[in-house]
Design a protein around this motif. Structure first.
Motif, short mmCIF file in Angstrom:
data_model
loop_
_atom_site.label_atom_id
_atom_site.label_comp_id
_atom_site.label_asym_id
_atom_site.label_seq_id
_atom_site.Cartn_x
_atom_site.Cartn_y
_atom_site.Cartn_z
N TRP A 186 -5.99 13.74 2.75
CA TRP A 186 -5.47 12.38 2.80
C TRP A 186 -5.66 11.68 1.47
O TRP A 186 -6.48 12.10 0.64
CB TRP A 186 -6.20 11.58 3.90
CG TRP A 186 -7.70 11.68 3.76
CD1 TRP A 186 -8.52 12.58 4.39
CD2 TRP A 186 -8.56 10.92 2.88
NE1 TRP A 186 -9.83 12.41 3.97
CE2 TRP A 186 -9.88 11.39 3.04
CE3 TRP A 186 -8.33 9.88 1.98
CZ2 TRP A 186 -10.96 10.86 2.35
CZ3 TRP A 186 -9.42 9.36 1.28
CH2 TRP A 186 -10.71 9.84 1.48
N ALA A 187 -4.90 10.61 1.26
CA ALA A 187 -5.06 9.77 0.07
C ALA A 187 -4.54 8.37 0.38
O ALA A 187 -3.58 8.21 1.14
CB ALA A 187 -4.30 10.35 -1.11
N PHE A 188 -5.18 7.37 -0.20
CA PHE A 188 -4.67 6.00 -0.13
C PHE A 188 -4.87 5.33 -1.47
O PHE A 188 -5.83 5.59 -2.19
CB PHE A 188 -5.29 5.19 1.02
CG PHE A 188 -6.78 5.03 0.96
CD1 PHE A 188 -7.36 3.96 0.28
CD2 PHE A 188 -7.61 5.92 1.62
CE1 PHE A 188 -8.74 3.80 0.25
CE2 PHE A 188 -9.00 5.77 1.60
CZ PHE A 188 -9.56 4.70 0.91
N ARG A 189 -3.92 4.46 -1.81
CA ARG A 189 -3.93 3.81 -3.12
C ARG A 189 -4.67 2.48 -3.07
O ARG A 189 -4.51 1.69 -2.14
CB ARG A 189 -2.48 3.57 -3.58
CG ARG A 189 -2.39 3.02 -4.99
CD ARG A 189 -0.94 2.91 -5.44
NE ARG A 189 -0.22 2.00 -4.55
CZ ARG A 189 1.10 2.01 -4.41
NH1 ARG A 189 1.85 2.86 -5.08
NH2 ARG A 189 1.68 1.16 -3.58
N TRP A 190 -5.49 2.24 -4.09
CA TRP A 190 -6.19 0.97 -4.25
C TRP A 190 -5.28 -0.02 -4.97
O TRP A 190 -4.32 0.38 -5.64
CB TRP A 190 -7.48 1.17 -5.05
CG TRP A 190 -8.57 1.81 -4.24
CD1 TRP A 190 -8.70 3.12 -3.93
CD2 TRP A 190 -9.64 1.13 -3.60
NE1 TRP A 190 -9.80 3.32 -3.14
CE2 TRP A 190 -10.41 2.11 -2.93
CE3 TRP A 190 -10.04 -0.20 -3.53
CZ2 TRP A 190 -11.54 1.79 -2.19
CZ3 TRP A 190 -11.20 -0.50 -2.80
CH2 TRP A 190 -11.92 0.48 -2.13
N SER A 191 -5.59 -1.28 -4.88
CA SER A 191 -4.76 -2.31 -5.50
C SER A 191 -4.72 -2.19 -7.02
O SER A 191 -3.79 -2.66 -7.66
CB SER A 191 -5.22 -3.72 -5.08
OG SER A 191 -6.59 -3.89 -5.39
N ASP A 192 -5.73 -1.53 -7.63
CA ASP A 192 -5.73 -1.35 -9.08
C ASP A 192 -4.91 -0.12 -9.51
O ASP A 192 -4.85 0.22 -10.68
CB ASP A 192 -7.15 -1.25 -9.63
CG ASP A 192 -7.91 0.00 -9.18
OD1 ASP A 192 -7.32 0.85 -8.47
OD2 ASP A 192 -9.09 0.12 -9.53
N GLY A 193 -4.29 0.57 -8.55
CA GLY A 193 -3.46 1.74 -8.84
C GLY A 193 -4.19 3.06 -8.74
O GLY A 193 -3.57 4.12 -8.78
N GLY A 225 0.78 -1.21 0.00
CA GLY A 225 0.00 0.00 0.00
C GLY A 225 0.82 1.27 0.00
O GLY A 225 2.04 1.25 0.13
N ARG A 226 0.10 2.38 -0.14
CA ARG A 226 0.74 3.69 -0.11
C ARG A 226 -0.30 4.72 0.32
O ARG A 226 -1.43 4.70 -0.15
CB ARG A 226 1.32 4.05 -1.46
CG ARG A 226 2.23 5.28 -1.45
CD ARG A 226 3.21 5.22 -2.61
NE ARG A 226 4.02 6.42 -2.72
CZ ARG A 226 5.14 6.64 -2.04
NH1 ARG A 226 5.59 5.74 -1.19
NH2 ARG A 226 5.83 7.76 -2.22
#
Length: 173
Positions: A51-58, A32-33
């Motif tokens: 805030w932000a978070f990355r999904w597994s699809d990018g 993750g990121r």
């Protein structure tokens, strides 16, 4: 006296990395990121963060808690960076910092966003900073971000500049 010193330190800023992207990282990077975005002129220069978070699809989920409203979007990295760079919330976002995480529980993060948006804003204990930290900790179910302070009774600028130990250097938008 200590408050004056802190206020002075808060307004001095942080060093910026020469170039990076929210997706920076090497091959085989952790799952993750997450990223925190800083609007240093918000709340009478105490600061405001998103805030932000990355999904597994990018793709990325990203947003912010404001005193009078919340917002959330989902899109590719370049759209996220554009949206923060062009936002006028709290005087505008100027930079961001990211870190990789060992886990990427998007559903837990999404539930935390929804729960935060349902609560009443509280300047001291339930605000843009505290909710961002809660989202990051929920996303990284591995516990790797449990060392982050809860953000209560802290200036968002100070937290962004000094409390994200181990995170990437700030990148200007």
């Amino acid at each position: 006296m200590a408050l004056a010193a802190l206020a002075s330190a808060v307004t001095t800023g942080v060093a910026f990395a020469p170039a990076a992207t929210a997706d920076a990282g090497s091959a085989g990077a952790p799952a993750g990121r997450v990223c925190m975005f800083d609007a240093p002129k918000g709340a009478l220069t105490a600061g405001h963060v998103g805030w932000a978070f990355r999904w597994s699809d990018g793709s990325w989920d990203y947003g912010a808690t404001m005193e009078d409203h919340n917002w959330q979007k989902r899109g590719p990295e370049q759209q996220m960076l554009h949206d923060f760079a062009t936002s006028t919330d709290s005087g505008g976002y100027r930079s961001y910092r990211c870190t990789n995480t060992a886990a990427d529980d998007q559903d837990a993060a999404e539930s935390t966003v929804t729960a935060g948006f349902a609560r009443t804003y509280n300047l001291f204990e339930d605000n843009c900073l505290t909710r961002s930290i809660q989202i990051f900790k929920a996303y990284d179910g591995s516990g790797g971000l449990n060392g982050l302070g809860d953000g209560k009774l802290l200036f968002p600028n100070a937290y962004f500049n000094y409390d994200l130990t181990g995170w990437d250097n700030a990148v200007p938008l």
